[in-house]
Structure formats: C-alpha cells, structure tokens
Motif scaffolding. Structure first.
Motif, PDB file in Angstrom:
ATOM      1  N   ALA A  40      38.905  38.208  44.024  1.00  0.00           N
ATOM      2  CA  ALA A  40      37.632  38.555  44.661  1.00  0.00           C
ATOM      3  C   ALA A  40      37.435  40.061  44.645  1.00  0.00           C
ATOM      4  CB  ALA A  40      37.598  38.023  46.080  1.00  0.00           C
ATOM      5  N   ALA A  41      38.543  40.818  44.833  1.00  0.00           N
ATOM      6  CA  ALA A  41      38.433  42.278  44.879  1.00  0.00           C
ATOM      7  C   ALA A  41      38.093  42.838  43.508  1.00  0.00           C
ATOM      8  CB  ALA A  41      39.738  42.876  45.382  1.00  0.00           C
ATOM      9  N   VAL A  42      38.655  42.261  42.446  1.00  0.00           N
ATOM     10  CA  VAL A  42      38.476  42.836  41.113  1.00  0.00           C
ATOM     11  C   VAL A  42      37.177  42.373  40.458  1.00  0.00           C
ATOM     12  CG1 VAL A  42      39.610  41.087  39.673  1.00  0.00           C
ATOM     13  CG2 VAL A  42      39.848  43.508  39.098  1.00  0.00           C
TER      14      VAL A  42
ATOM     15  N   PRO B 166      33.843  42.117  39.023  1.00  0.00           N
ATOM     16  CA  PRO B 166      32.776  43.115  38.920  1.00  0.00           C
ATOM     17  C   PRO B 166      31.422  42.571  39.355  1.00  0.00           C
ATOM     18  CG  PRO B 166      33.377  42.331  36.748  1.00  0.00           C
ATOM     19  CD  PRO B 166      34.335  41.703  37.698  1.00  0.00           C
ATOM     20  N   ALA B 167      31.271  41.266  39.376  1.00  0.00           N
ATOM     21  CA  ALA B 167      29.978  40.678  39.724  1.00  0.00           C
ATOM     22  C   ALA B 167      29.960  40.145  41.141  1.00  0.00           C
ATOM     23  CB  ALA B 167      29.648  39.551  38.748  1.00  0.00           C
ATOM     24  N   ASP B 168      31.027  40.363  41.874  1.00  0.00           N
ATOM     25  CA  ASP B 168      31.132  39.834  43.239  1.00  0.00           C
ATOM     26  C   ASP B 168      30.849  38.342  43.303  1.00  0.00           C
ATOM     27  OD1 ASP B 168      32.068  41.871  44.677  1.00  0.00           O
ATOM     28  OD2 ASP B 168      30.118  42.600  45.399  1.00  0.00           O
ATOM     29  N   ALA B 169      31.390  37.622  42.323  1.00  0.00           N
ATOM     30  CA  ALA B 169      31.057  36.200  42.248  1.00  0.00           C
ATOM     31  C   ALA B 169      32.040  35.338  43.033  1.00  0.00           C
ATOM     32  CB  ALA B 169      31.038  35.747  40.788  1.00  0.00           C
ATOM     33  N   ILE B 170      33.232  35.897  43.344  1.00  0.00           N
ATOM     34  CA  ILE B 170      34.295  35.071  43.920  1.00  0.00           C
ATOM     35  C   ILE B 170      34.406  35.326  45.415  1.00  0.00           C
ATOM     36  CG2 ILE B 170      36.758  34.532  43.832  1.00  0.00           C
ATOM     37  CD1 ILE B 170      36.755  35.376  40.923  1.00  0.00           C
TER      38      ILE B 170
ATOM     39  N   ASP C 244      35.605  29.928  46.247  1.00  0.00           N
ATOM     40  CA  ASP C 244      34.298  29.638  45.644  1.00  0.00           C
ATOM     41  C   ASP C 244      34.000  30.634  44.537  1.00  0.00           C
ATOM     42  OD1 ASP C 244      33.962  27.666  47.444  1.00  0.00           O
ATOM     43  OD2 ASP C 244      32.421  28.672  48.654  1.00  0.00           O
ATOM     44  N   VAL C 245      33.375  30.137  43.465  1.00  0.00           N
ATOM     45  CA  VAL C 245      32.864  31.069  42.446  1.00  0.00           C
ATOM     46  C   VAL C 245      31.421  30.689  42.155  1.00  0.00           C
ATOM     47  CG1 VAL C 245      33.863  29.700  40.557  1.00  0.00           C
ATOM     48  CG2 VAL C 245      33.171  32.053  40.150  1.00  0.00           C
ATOM     49  N   ASP C 246      30.563  31.742  42.186  1.00  0.00           N
ATOM     50  CA  ASP C 246      29.152  31.527  41.891  1.00  0.00           C
ATOM     51  C   ASP C 246      28.944  31.751  40.399  1.00  0.00           C
ATOM     52  OD1 ASP C 246      26.476  31.524  41.589  1.00  0.00           O
ATOM     53  OD2 ASP C 246      26.040  32.858  43.283  1.00  0.00           O
TER      54      ASP C 246
ATOM     55  N   GLU D 204      41.365  36.444  36.083  1.00  0.00           N
ATOM     56  CA  GLU D 204      42.525  35.915  35.390  1.00  0.00           C
ATOM     57  C   GLU D 204      43.618  36.980  35.289  1.00  0.00           C
ATOM     58  OE1 GLU D 204      42.107  32.967  31.522  1.00  0.00           O
ATOM     59  OE2 GLU D 204      41.341  34.988  31.413  1.00  0.00           O
ATOM     60  N   GLU D 205      43.185  38.194  34.919  1.00  0.00           N
ATOM     61  CA  GLU D 205      44.153  39.259  34.724  1.00  0.00           C
ATOM     62  C   GLU D 205      44.723  39.757  36.043  1.00  0.00           C
ATOM     63  OE1 GLU D 205      43.478  42.521  32.110  1.00  0.00           O
ATOM     64  OE2 GLU D 205      42.132  41.312  30.876  1.00  0.00           O
ATOM     65  N   ALA D 206      43.893  39.754  37.088  1.00  0.00           N
ATOM     66  CA  ALA D 206      44.364  40.294  38.368  1.00  0.00           C
ATOM     67  C   ALA D 206      45.302  39.324  39.068  1.00  0.00           C
ATOM     68  CB  ALA D 206      43.164  40.590  39.267  1.00  0.00           C
TER      69      ALA D 206
END
Lengths: 327, 144
Positions: free
Chosen positions: B63-65, B67-71, B95-97, B108-110
């Motif tokens: 969620a922190a990483v 870039p689209a604030d989707a998580i 949740d993911v939007d 995935e990388e974080a």
C-alpha cells in the motif's frame, strides 16, 4: 404509347432499385476489400460474412437525429444532398447495360433512354453533381464545409476539360456520341487498344470527378474534418454517400462502355460482362484508395492543367489526324 | 515523370501482392485468444505457503509503495491458536481498486514475503465502480 411509358417506368424503377442496392453492397465490398489490403477481416458480425452489414447501417442512418445547424441556410442545406443524389441517379440513365432484350415480340433497349449525344449528356449531368457539394458546403455555415465545397469546384474545373478531351478520341473513332453506337463500333476490337492514353487519362480524371482517394480533397478528413458533409447527419449524410458511390458506378460503367466494349464479351451473357467490367473498375478504385496518399491541393491543380490537359489535347489531335488520314 | 510512374506502379504492385498473399493479422478476440507473454502482469493474486498459511503478514508495504494509491491493507493480530499467517499479524482487509491500478508491479517487488503477485487474468470489466474493487476473498489462492 401507354405501353412504352409503362416499360420506361418499370425500367427506371429496376435501375433505381438496382443502383441503391449496388450502393449498399458497394460500401460492404469496399470495407471488405480495404480490410483485406490492411490484413483485417472487415465487417463479419452482422449475418454470415457480415452480409447484412449494409442493412444494419441503413437502419442506423435512418434512426439518427437530423441536425440542421442554427446558422445554416435551411432550404439550400436541405436541397444540396438531394441535388447530389438525383444527379447521380440521372446520369446512369443513358448507359446501356445490355443489348436490346426481346420480350413478347417487342424489342426493349436495356437503357432508360438513348440520346444521340449520350456522352455529352452524362458529362453535363455529372458535372451538375458538384453543385450538391458546393451548395452543401456553402449553406452549412462551417468553414471546413465551405473549404471542402470550394475545393470540389476547383477540382472539377481542373479535371473536366481533360476528361472531356480524353473521351473525344473515342467519339472520333466511333463517329458518334450515342453510347449504343459506340458499343456497336467496338464489335471487332475494344477502344482501349487504340486509345490507351485516353483511357488512362479518363481513369485518372474519373477518380478526381468522383472525389475518391487519392483525389478526395473535398472531404480530406485530416484537414477539413469531413469537408462539405461535416454538418450533415442521418439520411442527408447517407444521400451524399449514395451519390458518391453511385457516381463511382456511373463512371465505371461509362469507362466500360467507351473503352472496354460495354456488354461485349464471349460465352457469358452480355449483362454479366457489363457487371464484370464495372466490378473491375470498382476494384481499381478501392485498390488506389488502399495504396496512394492524398495529393496536395496545388499539385492536384498543376497535375490537371499542366500534365493531363496537354496530353489529352495531343492525344485527341493524333486520333483525329489518324482517322482523317486513314479515310 | 517516368521515375514517379515507376514508383507508383511499384507501390500498386506491392499492395496487390499483399492483398493476395498476406494472412490476416486480426485475432478475433472472444473466439480466438492470443498467447499471453509468460510474465504478463494483470490481476493481483495473494499466495499461500504449502501449509495453507497466507503469505501476507499485513505489513502494508504494498500500500505504501503503490504509485496509484490503489491498495488498502488493514492488518489484524493473529489468533495464536489458529494463525492465518506465519507472522504476528495478517491482512484482515486487502483491497485493490483495479480502476486506479496501473499494473506496474511495484507491490510485487515491495512484498517481503512474495505474497502479492500479478497474474495473467486480463479480462477485467464490470458494470459498476464498486465491482472493480477486488477484495482479499477474490484474490486469495484457494486452499490446497
């Protein structure tokens, strides 16, 4: 007398219905052929092989909202597509599509009427078609429409002279301007062979005459939105499209009549020969559209006046000299 | 003049050659499907360990990483008797939007436990915005 009138009406009806159906399926055919050139399947969802696509398009067009711009000159605006369509349909009347048919002991010529100046009649009528475009572009009160209309008039002026002269050779060879006579004169050989240059000029000018790519400047979508028909919607737009496609059929039919011996041909019935010849020209129209980019405006003018016209004049004079000397 | 005519004829010949020889490029999508590249990055998946414990430990790094604030992640304490994940915490909400997601793969990388990965499910469409928000229940791998 009455019977003649009835026969004429029936013939006209058959021709109009045939031309409108041909228009519908020409749009389908063009989309399919163009798609093949671009490695796409083309319309294939409505009916088997997409064959009902023209019907779906027709229904869609008829149901579209009819928009008349507030600033438009209403009557001229409404008249313009009518002029285009009626003129396109009229021009085909003089083209014979087969030898006289014998029915109930009567000989019925397979053309609506046979003026003794058939070629001139077709040229006169088809150059009226540009009025539809010019008036449509002018009455829309839209700068792009106006530019499109202006372009089409300038284009017609540049090309009509060369077009007329390219056909003059055929008239000299046949010794008549009646299309039936011209076809009869091609009993032994087609006029493409002696008049190859005239034929090439005719094909080029015919493309310009019908505003098809690469001479589709009046509707150059990159510069002019859609040119003269930018403001037209629904059936009025469809009428412009009909006029364009029927003009394509007419110039193809005229090319077949003047240069390829009309309905002459072995084995197959004459009407089928006529259709095949027209079909070949229509394919060339699409092939050109798939290959060539649009000409620049000034180059189109220069090409018409400085290249085609002189060649056509020389060709006509050479033909005249040849005929005069061989007598 | 002659040069141009030759060029024109050549162009016409090229298009006609392709007209007759070149196969169609179109893939008629619902009926035919193109093979996806093996590393295609589409809808998220939340993975499990072999013993069926969830890999996600609710650290919120994804969620922190993002870039689209989707998580959105809401962590919760594991019940020591019946742990959901091997760590102290697990993701109560994950949740993911997918309207916001740009499928960049940063989550995935974080992820320290390789819990979230982007999979090959690309047919993402829905009638409402709500339906495009995928919840943990939709994304979690089934138990083995």
């Amino acid at each position: 007398m009455l019977l003649t009138v009835v026969i004429d009406i029936v013939k006209s009806l058959i021709l109009v219905i045939f031309l409108l159906t041909a228009f519908a399926y020409l749009t389908y055919g063009e989309r399919k052929v163009l798609a093949r050139f671009q490695f796409r399947p083309g319309p294939n969802r409505v009916g088997p092989f997409g064959l009902l696509q023209p019907l779906a398009d027709g229904i869609k067009m008829a149901l579209k909202e009819e928009i008349i711009p507030a600033e438009a000159d209403r009557y001229v605006y409404l008249l313009a597509p009518l002029i285009s369509l009626v003129v396109a349909l009229l021009a085909f009347g003089a083209i014979p599509w087969g030898p006289p048919a014998h029915l109930f002991g009567r000989s019925i010529p397979l053309q609506i009427f046979n003026p003794n100046v058939g070629v001139l009649y077709i040229f006169a009528i088809s150059s009226l078609g540009v009025y539809g475009l010019v008036l449509g572009g002018w009455s829309s009160q839209n700068k792009y429409s106006l530019l499109g209309g202006l372009r089409s008039s300038a284009q017609v002026i540049s090309y009509e002279l060369a077009m007329g002269l390219s056909v003059a050779g055929v008239l000299i060879l046949a010794g008549s301007a009646s299309l039936t006579h011209i076809i009869r004169a091609q009993d032994h050989y087609w006029f493409v062979f002696p008049e190859l240059i005239g034929f090439l000029i005719y094909v080029i000018t015919a493309i310009a005459e019908t505003n098809r790519a690469p001479f589709d400047l009046p509707e150059a979508e990159q510069e002019l939105v859609a040119g003269y028909h930018t403001e037209y919607t629904g059936m009025k737009f469809a009428m412009f499209a009909m006029a364009e496609y029927i003009n394509m059929i007419t110039v193809s039919g005229l090319a077949a009549t003047l240069f390829l011996g009309g309905w002459h041909g072995p084995w197959l019935p004459p009407f089928l020969w006529f259709l095949i010849k027209v079909g070949i020209f229509l394919f060339i129209f699409m092939w050109l559209r798939a290959t060539l980019p649009r000409l620049r405006y000034d180059r189109l003018m220069a090409f018409g006046w400085k290249v085609l016209l002189p060649i056509a004049v020389v060709n006509t004079m050479a033909t005249a000299a040849f005929v005069a000397l061989s007598r | 003049m002659l040069e141009r005519t030759v060029a024109l004829t050549k162009g016409m010949g090229t298009t006609l050659k392709y007209f007759f020889t070149h196969p169609n490029e179109t893939v008629s999508y619902p009926e035919e499907r193109r093979q996806l590249p093996p590393r295609a990055r589409w809808k998220h998946r939340l993975r499990r360990y072999d013993d069926n414990l969830e890999r996600c430990i609710g650290c919120e790094l994804c969620a922190a990483v993002c870039p689209a604030d989707a998580i959105t992640v809401v962590p919760a304490q594991n019940d020591p008797e019946h742990p959901r994940s091997p760590g102290e915490r697990y993701a109560k909400v994950w949740d993911v939007d997918l309207i916001r997601c740009i499928f960049c793969g940063m989550c995935e990388e974080a992820c320290p436990t390789d819990a979230v990965v982007l999979g090959p499910d690309f047919e993402l469409s829905a009638y409402t915005r709500q339906a495009m928000i995928y919840h943990k229940e939709d994304l979690l791998e089934p138990e083995r």
